[in-house]
Design a protein around this motif. Structure first.
Motif, short mmCIF file in Angstrom:
data_model
loop_
_atom_site.label_atom_id
_atom_site.label_comp_id
_atom_site.label_asym_id
_atom_site.label_seq_id
_atom_site.Cartn_x
_atom_site.Cartn_y
_atom_site.Cartn_z
N GLY A 1 1.98 6.26 3.84
CA GLY A 1 1.90 5.52 2.58
C GLY A 1 2.88 5.95 1.53
O GLY A 1 2.74 5.59 0.35
N LEU A 2 3.93 6.70 1.90
CA LEU A 2 4.89 7.18 0.92
C LEU A 2 6.31 6.97 1.44
O LEU A 2 6.63 7.34 2.57
N PHE A 3 7.19 6.35 0.63
CA PHE A 3 8.58 6.17 1.00
C PHE A 3 9.25 7.55 1.06
O PHE A 3 9.14 8.35 0.13
N LYS A 4 9.97 7.79 2.15
CA LYS A 4 10.56 9.11 2.39
C LYS A 4 11.99 9.23 1.88
O LYS A 4 12.64 10.25 2.08
N GLY A 5 12.49 8.23 1.25
CA GLY A 5 13.83 8.28 0.69
C GLY A 5 13.89 7.52 -0.62
O GLY A 5 12.92 6.86 -1.02
N LYS A 6 15.03 7.60 -1.30
CA LYS A 6 15.19 6.92 -2.58
C LYS A 6 15.53 5.45 -2.35
O LYS A 6 16.51 5.12 -1.67
N VAL A 7 14.73 4.58 -2.90
CA VAL A 7 14.94 3.14 -2.74
C VAL A 7 16.02 2.68 -3.70
O VAL A 7 15.92 2.88 -4.93
N ALA A 8 17.09 2.06 -3.15
CA ALA A 8 18.20 1.56 -3.97
C ALA A 8 18.31 0.04 -3.92
O ALA A 8 18.86 -0.57 -4.85
N TYR A 9 17.80 -0.57 -2.83
CA TYR A 9 17.90 -2.03 -2.67
C TYR A 9 16.59 -2.57 -2.09
O TYR A 9 15.85 -1.84 -1.41
N ALA A 10 16.39 -3.86 -2.34
CA ALA A 10 15.35 -4.61 -1.63
C ALA A 10 16.03 -5.81 -0.98
O ALA A 10 16.75 -6.56 -1.65
N LYS A 11 15.81 -5.97 0.31
CA LYS A 11 16.37 -7.12 1.01
C LYS A 11 15.23 -8.10 1.27
O LYS A 11 14.24 -7.77 1.93
N ILE A 12 15.39 -9.30 0.75
CA ILE A 12 14.37 -10.34 0.88
C ILE A 12 14.94 -11.45 1.76
O ILE A 12 15.93 -12.10 1.39
N TYR B 1 0.81 -1.22 0.00
CA TYR B 1 0.00 0.00 0.00
C TYR B 1 0.85 1.27 0.00
O TYR B 1 0.33 2.38 0.14
N SER B 2 2.16 1.13 -0.14
CA SER B 2 3.06 2.28 -0.04
C SER B 2 3.60 2.67 -1.41
O SER B 2 3.96 1.81 -2.22
N VAL B 3 3.69 3.98 -1.63
CA VAL B 3 4.15 4.51 -2.91
C VAL B 3 5.66 4.69 -2.87
O VAL B 3 6.20 5.41 -2.03
N VAL B 4 6.34 4.02 -3.81
CA VAL B 4 7.79 4.18 -3.94
C VAL B 4 8.11 5.42 -4.74
O VAL B 4 9.03 6.17 -4.41
N LEU B 5 7.31 5.65 -5.80
CA LEU B 5 7.59 6.78 -6.68
C LEU B 5 6.29 7.24 -7.35
O LEU B 5 5.69 6.48 -8.12
N PRO B 6 5.81 8.47 -7.08
CA PRO B 6 4.69 9.01 -7.84
C PRO B 6 5.22 9.65 -9.13
O PRO B 6 6.35 10.15 -9.16
N MET B 7 4.40 9.62 -10.19
CA MET B 7 4.90 10.13 -11.47
C MET B 7 3.79 10.79 -12.27
O MET B 7 2.73 10.21 -12.49
N LYS B 8 4.03 12.02 -12.69
CA LYS B 8 3.15 12.73 -13.61
C LYS B 8 3.74 12.63 -15.01
O LYS B 8 4.96 12.75 -15.19
N ASN B 9 2.88 12.42 -15.99
CA ASN B 9 3.35 12.27 -17.37
C ASN B 9 2.93 13.50 -18.18
O ASN B 9 1.94 13.49 -18.91
#
Length: 766
Positions: free
Chosen positions: A705-716, A554-562
Motif C-alpha cells: 500500500g505504499l509507493f516505493k519511489g518518487k512519483v513524477a508523472y501519471a500516465k492516463i 488504496y495506495s499512499v503516494v506520500l505520508p506526511m507529519k505536520n
C-alpha cells in the motif's frame, strides 16, 4: 407538517366521511373566505341560536333551510415536527428527560393524558376532532327565519358514534373539555356548553344572539419552566380556540371555523413573581401564544427599557441580503429550530435592551461604568428563543468609531459559572464608544458545505455580535445617549474533516480516529459601518492537521507529519482554490476538472465529426451515416453526464443546481467510474488505465500500500471502441489531435485496424 402527519390527516378525513355517509354530507375543501366576504352576494350573518328540541319547524324541510358546513380549515397553523415550545418542559424537570424518551419521540413537547406529543401532533389531533364536530353539527343544525336551530341530543348522538370509533383513546383521554361558546349579545359574558358532557336530553333554556366559537382544553398536567434566572414548576392550562363565522350566499347560510389561538397558561408564574425584573408580566399569569409565526410570550420589557434604549432594526434588511461564499443557506439551528443571521441578531436585540439598561444603571457619579453593578442587572436576563452564552464589554471606551480593538481586552459580564466581576470602564469628556460583545449559545449549521470534502455537514457554529453605544459626556457631567451601531457579526463554523481532494489525488487526515482528523475552520466577519451601508462578508478558511496520507486508490503516494502544526490548507477566495502545504504543491497542478476537460474534448470532437459526415457523404448514404455517428455522440453524453432521474445512474458529472459537479474522487475513482459507464452504455469493454511513473518515466512499484519511489508523472490511457467505420475513425483522430494539442498533457491519439481508438495522456507533477 411532515408527510406522515399529512397522510394521517387525510386518512382521518376519509374515515369521518365513511362514518357519516348517509347522515351528513361533508365538504372537505374549505372555500376562500376572503373572496366570500368581499363578494356582493355573500355577507356575514348573525342569526339567533336556539335549542330545537321542542321546535317542530326543525324537521319541516319546507320551512327550515339546510346549513352548509365547511369542515376543513386552512387557517390552522402547521408546525414543523421538530418545533419546540421555548422555556417549557412537561412535568417536573427531572421527569421530562426520563418519560419523554419512553412515551414520546425526540420532538415530544407536552404530556397530554398519558402520552407525550409534539406541537404538530397536538394540532393534528385537535384538527381531526374539530372536523368531526363540524360534520356532527352539519347534521344537527338548520336555519329557520334568521334563527339557527341546534339539535343538542342529535349532536351528542353523532359525537358518541364518532368517539366510539377512535379506538382505545377517546376524546376525554386527550381533552378535559370541548366547549361550545355562546353569547347573549356582543358585550355579554361567554357561556359554554361542554360537548363531552352532553346528555341525551340536553337543551338550551335561553335564546342566544351569537354562536361565538369552540375551545379545545387539553388534558395537561404540569410543566417545568426555565427562563434563565427563574426556574420553577407550574400547572398548565392549554387551550386551542376557534371562532365561528356564519356567512350567507343566496339562501343557504354557511358555517366555518377560523383558528383563533393556541395558548399555554402557567398559573405558577404570575406578575408578582416578575416584579423588579427588566422584563415583566404586566398582569395575570405567564402565557405562551403559538401561531404560524412561532411562539411569543407575555413577558414585556418595562417602559423605561423598551421605549428608551436603541434597537438594531435599521440593520436587519442588510443582514438578509449579505452574500456568504459556500453557504447554500444562511440558516443556523438551535435545538430543533432554525434561524437566519437576521433572526439571530433580532433575538440578541431583545437582550441588548437589557444590556444597555445595565450599562446605564452602572454609570456612577464619577462617570465610570461599575462592572459589578452592570453584572447584577444582566443576571436578570430572561432566556428568549436562543439562550445567551455571554455578554462582554471592552475594558475601555473608544474615541474614534473606526479604531480597532483587541479581543483580549473584553471583560465578561454574563455567562455560565461567572461569579464576580470587578473593575470599571471610565468615560471621557466628549465622544465615548462603549463596545459590547453578545454571544448566543453554540449553534449548528446543518446544510451541506460544498468545498470538495467529505463529511462536511453538521458544523458547530459560534456567533459573536459586536455593537457600539455612542455616549457623549458633556463638560457639566451630562450624559447623552446618541446611537447604537452594529459594528460586526462574526461567526465561525468548525468540523472534523476526514478527507479532501488535491489535484487528482485524495488526502486522508489522521489515523482513522475522528479525534485525529483534520479540523476545518470557516470564519466570516460581516462588517457594517452604518445602518444604511451594504454589509459585506469577509471570509477565511483553513484546515489544520497533525498528519495525512496522500493517496490514490488504496495506495499512499506520500505520508506526511505536520510537526508543530506549521503546514495548513488555506482557501484563496479570489482564485477559488486551495493553497496546499509545500510538499503537496506539485501534485495540485493537475485537477479532476482538468481531466474532465480532456473528456469534453472527446465529446466535442465527436460532434465535429457528425457535422463533417453531414457535409461530406452522398445523398444515398447520408441518412444512415449521420444516424450512426449521432448515436455515438448520444452514448458518449450518457457516459459523461449522470442521469439524475434514475437511481444508481452512472456517469462522471451531474447537474447540481445550475452547476455541473464531478462525482468522482481521485484519478483511480475516475477510471473505475469511466469504465463502468462505458460498459453500461456501449456494451463493450472500454478501458481507462492509470500508471504512475518516476522521473525516468519508469513505473513506480507499490508494496504493502505504499509507493516505493518518487512519483513524477501519471500516465492516463484510454482504449475505446466507438464502433466507427475506419474512415470515420481516422477523421476523428485528426479532429481530436487538433483539439488536444492545446493541452500540456502531450496527448497521443491513434486509431487501430480493429476499429479502436487509443488516447495516452502524460501528466507531469512539477
Amino acid at each position: 407538517m411532515n408527510t406522515t402527519t399529512l397522510l394521517a390527516h387525510r386518512f382521518l378525513g376519509a374515515l369521518v366521511l365513511a362514518l357519516c355517509f348517509g347522515n351528513v354530507h361533508a365538504s372537505m375543501a374549505r372555500p376562500n373566505l376572503d373572496h366570500f366576504y368581499s363578494s356582493s352576494n355573500r355577507y356575514l350573518y348573525t342569526p339567533k341560536i336556539v335549542c330545537c328540541k321542542n321546535n317542530a319547524k326543525f324537521n319541516d324541510p319546507s320551512t327550515a333551510l339546510k346549513l352548509e358546513v365547511a369542515s376543513a380549515d386552512s387557517s390552522i397553523p402547521r408546525f414543523d415536527e421538530n418545533f419546540e415550545i421555548p422555556h417549557v418542559k412537561s412535568g417536573h424537570s427531572l421527569t421530562f428527560s426520563i418519560y419523554s424518551s419512553y412515551f414520546g419521540g425526540p420532538s415530544a413537547n407536552l404530556k397530554v393524558g398519558d402520552y407525550w406529543y409534539s406541537v404538530s401532533e397536538i394540532i393534528g389531533k385537535v384538527d381531526a376532532v374539530r372536523t368531526n364536530i363540524m360534520l356532527a353539527m352539519k347534521g344537527n343544525m338548520r336555519e329557520y327565519k334568521d334563527t339557527l336551530l341546534l339539535d343538542l341530543p342529535g349532536l351528542k348522538k353523532t359525537m358518541d358514534s364518532l368517539n366510539s370509533k377512535m379506538g382505545s383513546r377517546r376524546y376525554s383521554d386527550f381533552f378535559s373539555s370541548i366547549n361550545l361558546n355562546l353569547m347573549h349579545d356582543a358585550d355579554s359574558k361567554v357561556e359554554s356548553i361542554d360537548l363531552l358532557t352532553l346528555k341525551e336530553d340536553s337543551c338550551m333554556s335561553n335564546t342566544y344572539a351569537k354562536l361565538s366559537g369552540i375551545d379545545f382544553n387539553l388534558n395537561t398536567d404540569s410543566v417545568y419552566l426555565d427562563l434563565g434566572p427563574l426556574k420553577k414548576d407550574s400547572p398548565l392550562n392549554a387551550v386551542v380556540s376557534f371562532d365561528f363565522k356564519i356567512s350567507k350566499f343566496k339562501e343557504n347560510p354557511e358555517l366555518n371555523t377560523n383558528f383563533k389561538s393556541f395558548v399555554l397558561e402557567m398559573p405558577g408564574l404570575t406578575s408578582e413573581d416578575t416584579k423588579g425584573w427588566p422584563a415583566r408580566i404586566k398582569e395575570g399569569n405567564y402565557k405562551i401564544f403559538l401561531s404560524k409565526d412561532g411562539a411569543k410570550d407575555n413577558l414585556e420589557l418595562i417602559d423605561e427599557i423598551g421605549e428608551v434604549y436603541f434597537s438594531l432594526k435599521g440593520y436587519y434588511w442588510a443582514l438578509d441580503i449579505v452574500e456568504i461564499p459556500f453557504l447554500e443557506k444562511k440558516e443556523f439551528s438551535y435545538g430543533k429550530s432554525k434561524y437566519s443571521i437576521r433572526e439571530i441578531v433580532e433575538n440578541l436585540d431583545e437582550y441588548l435592551h437589557i444590556v444597555q439598561y445595565g450599562v446605564d444603571c452602572a454609570i456612577g457619579d464619577d462617570n465610570k461604568i461599575n462592572l459589578s453593578d452592570a453584572k447584577k442587572v444582566m443576571d436578570s436576563i430572561f432566556v428568549k428563543k436562543i439562550p445567551l452564552s455571554g455578554v462582554s464589554i471592552l475594558n475601555r471606551t473608544l474615541r474614534d468609531v473606526r479604531k480597532e480593538y483587541d479581543e483580549r481586552d473584553f471583560v465578561k459580564l454574563y455567562g455560565d459559572s461567572l461569579q464576580t466581576v470587578t473593575g470599571s470602564v471610565p468615560l471621557h469628556e466628549g465622544k465615548n464608544y462603549i463596545v459590547l460583545k453578545i454571544s448566543p449559545q453554540k449553534l449548528m449549521y446543518l446544510p451541506k458545505f460544498d468545498v470538495d470534502m467529505k463529511n462536511t455537514q453538521c458544523f458547530e457554529a459560534e456567533v459573536d455580535v459586536y455593537v457600539k453605544i455612542l455616549i457623549y459626556l458633556a463638560k457639566g457631567g451630562t450624559l447623552v445617549y446618541d446611537a447604537l451601531i452594529l459594528d460586526k457579526v462574526d461567526f465561525s463554523l468548525s468540523n472534523h474533516v476526514y478527507s479532501m481532494g488535491v489535484g487528482i489525488f485524495d488526502t486522508k487526515f489522521g489515523d482513522g480516529h475522528e479525534e485525529n482528523y483534520g479540523k476545518l475552520r470557516y470564519n466570516v466577519s460581516i462588517n457594517a459601518k452604518d445602518a444604511d451601508s451594504v454589509m459585506r462578508a469577509h471570509p477565511s478558511m483553513v484546515v489544520d492537521f497533525d498528519s495525512l496520507s496522500f493517496k490514490v486508490g488504496y495506495s499512499v503516494v506520500l505520508p506526511m507529519k505536520n510537526k508543530g502544526g506549521r503546514e495548513k490548507f488555506t482557501y484563496d477566495f479570489n482564485r477559488g482554490e486551495w493553497n496546499v502545504p509545500a510538499p503537496l504543491k506539485r501534485f495540485a497542478s493537475f485537477t479532476g476538472e482538468d481531466l474532465l476537460a480532456h473528456v469534453y474534448a472527446v465529446e466535442n470532437a465527436l460532434r465535429e465529426l457528425r457535422n463533417h459526415v453531414e457535409g461530406s457523404t452522398t445523398a444515398d448514404s447520408i441518412g444512415e451515416a449521420v444516424k450512426h455517428v449521432a448515436a455515438v455522440v448520444g452514448k458518449m453524453d450518457r457516459v459523461v453526464f449522470v442521469d439524475t432521474t434514475k437511481y444508481n445512474s452512472y456517469g462522471l458529472v451531474k447537474n447540481v443546481g445550475a452547476k455541473y459537479r464531478k462525482v468522482f474522487g481521485d484519478v483511480q475513482d475516475f477510471a473505475e467510474k469511466f469504465n463502468s459507464a462505458w460498459k453500461n452504455v456501449f456494451g463493450t469493454k472500454g478501458l481507462c488505465k492509470i500508471e504512475f511513473l518516476d522521473a525516468k518515466k519508469k513505473s513506480v512499484a507499490v508494496e504493502r500500500g505504499l509507493f516505493k519511489g518518487k512519483v513524477a508523472y501519471a500516465k492516463i490511457s484510454f482504449d475505446l471502441d466507438f464502433g466507427l467505420r475506419p474512415d470515420f475513425g481516422q477523421e476523428l483522430v485528426k479532429i481530436l489531435r487538433k483539439r488536444l494539442a492545446e493541452f500540456p498533457t502531450k496527448a497521443q491519439v491513434a486509431f487501430s485496424r480493429d476499429g479502436k481508438m487509443t488516447i495516452d495522456l502524460l501528466v507531469e507533477f512539477k
